[in-house]
Motif scaffolding. Structure first.
Motif, PDB file in Angstrom:
ATOM      1  N   SER A 103       6.141   0.723   5.719  1.00 25.80           N
ATOM      2  CA  SER A 103       5.966   0.756   4.267  1.00 25.80           C
ATOM      3  C   SER A 103       5.742   2.151   3.703  1.00 25.80           C
ATOM      4  O   SER A 103       5.800   2.344   2.487  1.00 25.80           O
ATOM      5  CB  SER A 103       4.779  -0.133   3.880  1.00 25.80           C
ATOM      6  N   ARG A 105       5.850   5.894   2.255  1.00 22.03           N
ATOM      7  CA  ARG A 105       6.797   6.711   1.497  1.00 22.03           C
ATOM      8  C   ARG A 105       6.884   8.091   2.151  1.00 22.03           C
ATOM      9  O   ARG A 105       5.860   8.669   2.532  1.00 22.03           O
ATOM     10  CB  ARG A 105       6.328   6.862   0.048  1.00 22.03           C
ATOM     11  N   THR A 110       6.879   9.200  -4.506  1.00 26.36           N
ATOM     12  CA  THR A 110       8.049   8.442  -4.968  1.00 26.36           C
ATOM     13  C   THR A 110       9.206   8.506  -3.968  1.00 26.36           C
ATOM     14  O   THR A 110      10.327   8.119  -4.300  1.00 26.36           O
ATOM     15  CB  THR A 110       8.523   8.980  -6.327  1.00 26.36           C
ATOM     16  N   GLY A 111       8.939   8.997  -2.769  1.00 29.60           N
ATOM     17  CA  GLY A 111       9.993   9.085  -1.772  1.00 29.60           C
ATOM     18  C   GLY A 111      10.443   7.717  -1.291  1.00 29.60           C
ATOM     19  O   GLY A 111       9.853   6.683  -1.627  1.00 29.60           O
ATOM     20  N   ARG A 112      11.464   7.711  -0.466  1.00 29.17           N
ATOM     21  CA  ARG A 112      11.962   6.437   0.072  1.00 29.17           C
ATOM     22  C   ARG A 112      10.989   5.902   1.121  1.00 29.17           C
ATOM     23  O   ARG A 112      10.229   6.650   1.727  1.00 29.17           O
ATOM     24  CB  ARG A 112      13.346   6.623   0.693  1.00 29.17           C
ATOM     25  N   ASN A 113      11.017   4.594   1.295  1.00 26.03           N
ATOM     26  CA  ASN A 113      10.188   3.989   2.326  1.00 26.03           C
ATOM     27  C   ASN A 113      10.705   4.356   3.711  1.00 26.03           C
ATOM     28  O   ASN A 113      11.913   4.537   3.902  1.00 26.03           O
ATOM     29  CB  ASN A 113      10.183   2.471   2.188  1.00 26.03           C
ATOM     30  N   TYR A 157       3.023   8.851   2.599  1.00 25.73           N
ATOM     31  CA  TYR A 157       2.244   8.330   1.476  1.00 25.73           C
ATOM     32  C   TYR A 157       2.220   6.800   1.551  1.00 25.73           C
ATOM     33  O   TYR A 157       3.221   6.141   1.271  1.00 25.73           O
ATOM     34  CB  TYR A 157       2.853   8.775   0.147  1.00 25.73           C
ATOM     35  N   ASP A 162       3.218  -0.968  -2.038  1.00 31.14           N
ATOM     36  CA  ASP A 162       4.187  -1.141  -0.958  1.00 31.14           C
ATOM     37  C   ASP A 162       3.606  -1.978   0.165  1.00 31.14           C
ATOM     38  O   ASP A 162       4.313  -2.819   0.749  1.00 31.14           O
ATOM     39  CB  ASP A 162       4.630   0.221  -0.416  1.00 31.14           C
TER      40      ASP A 162
END
Length: 229
Positions: A103, A105, A110-113, A157, A162
Motif C-alpha cells: 500500500s 506510496r 501522492t506517488g504511485r502505490n 509514505y 491506502d
C-alpha cells in the motif's frame, strides 16, 4: 471455523487430537521487528505453546521484512512443503499477514502505490487460493501506521486511506473464500489515537513491545484461533 479447503485437506476440527503444526507467513509484523523482548506476536505465541500445560503446537515463523503479497505467494508452497515433523509431513494450518508494504506510496505522498491496487487484488486472490489449497488458512490484518512519522526510510509514505483500501480488499477476498480475517486495523483505531500510537515504534510503522503484546492478545481472543488452545 468455516474454511473452504481442497477435498484432500482435513478441516482443523478433524486433526487437533494431537499437537498441530502451523506456519505464519508474511512481512515484518510476522517476523516481529520492533520487539526486542518477545520477538513479535508469532514468537510470543510459539513460546506460549512450549509451556508444560500448553497443547504443544509447533509454530514456524516465516516472516520476511519488506515482503509484499507477491513475494509471500512465490515462497508459500515451497516453505510449506518443508515445514512439518513427526506424524505430520506438512503443517495443519497457515496464518497469513501481509499487505501493508503493497500500500505504500513511493517517493512522495501522492506517488504511485508500491503495488498497483488492481494488481494487488489479483495477487492476493492467487495467494489465498494457493494457501487454501494446501490447508486451512487464517489471516491477521495490518496495524495502523502513524502518518505523522512518514516517510519511512525517506522514501515510503504509508497512510490510513491506502491502508484501509488494501485491507478491505483483503478482508473481502477472505470473506469470499470463507477464510477467517482478523481486522486489526479497525480494531486498533477504535481504541483511540493515544492508545495505538503508544504501541508503535518511533518509525511509525512497526509495533513496539506493547504493540506486540496487544497484537498477541487480540489473536488469542479471536475465536478462530481459540480452537488451538
Amino acid at each position: 471455523m468455516q474454511t473452504i479447503v481442497a477435498p484432500s485437506v482435513k478441516p482443523l476440527g478433524q486433526v487437533n487430537s494431537h499437537p498441530l503444526k502451523l506456519v505464519a507467513l508474511g512481512d515484518s509484523i510476522v517476523y516481529g521487528y520492533g520487539d526486542p523482548e518477545g520477538g513479535g506476536w508469532v514468537e510470543r505465541l510459539r513460546r506460549r505453546w512450549m509451556l508444560p500445560d500448553s497443547p504443544g503446537h509447533v509454530l514456524y515463523n516465516l516472516g520476511v521484512r519488506g515482503d509484499c503479497v507477491k513475494q509471500v505467494q512465490e515462497r508459500l508452497e515451497q516453505e510449506f512443503r518443508h515445514r512439518g515433523e513427526l506424524r505430520n509431513r506438512v503443517p495443519d494450518a497457515i496464518a497469513l499477514s501481509v499487505g501493508v508494504n503493497d500500500s505504500a506510496r513511493l517517493a512522495r505522498i501522492t506517488g504511485r502505490n508500491f503495488t498497483d491496487f488492481e494488481v494487488f487484488q489479483a495477487e492476493m486472490a492467487a495467494l489465498l487460493e494457493k494457501a487454501q489449497h494446501l490447508c486451512p488458512v487464517l489471516f491477521v490484518g495490518m496495524v495502523p501506521v502513524d502518518e505523522e512519522k512518514m516517510p519511512f526510510f525517506d522514501c515510503l509514505y504509508f497512510n490510513h486511506a491506502d491502508q484501509y483500501r488494501y485491507k478491505e480488499a483483503t478482508r473481502l477476498a477472505c470473506v469470499a473464500r470463507q477464510i477467517p480475517y482478523l481486522d486489526i486495523f479497525d480494531l486498533w483505531l477504535d481504541r483511540g489515537k493515544d492508545w495505538w500510537r503508544s504501541r508503535l515504534t518511533p518509525d511509525g510503522l512497526h509495533p513496539n513491545v506493547l504493540g506486540y503484546q496487544a497484537l498477541l492478545q487480540d489473536v488469542l481472543n479471536w475465536e478462530p484461533m481459540q480452537q488451538f488452545s
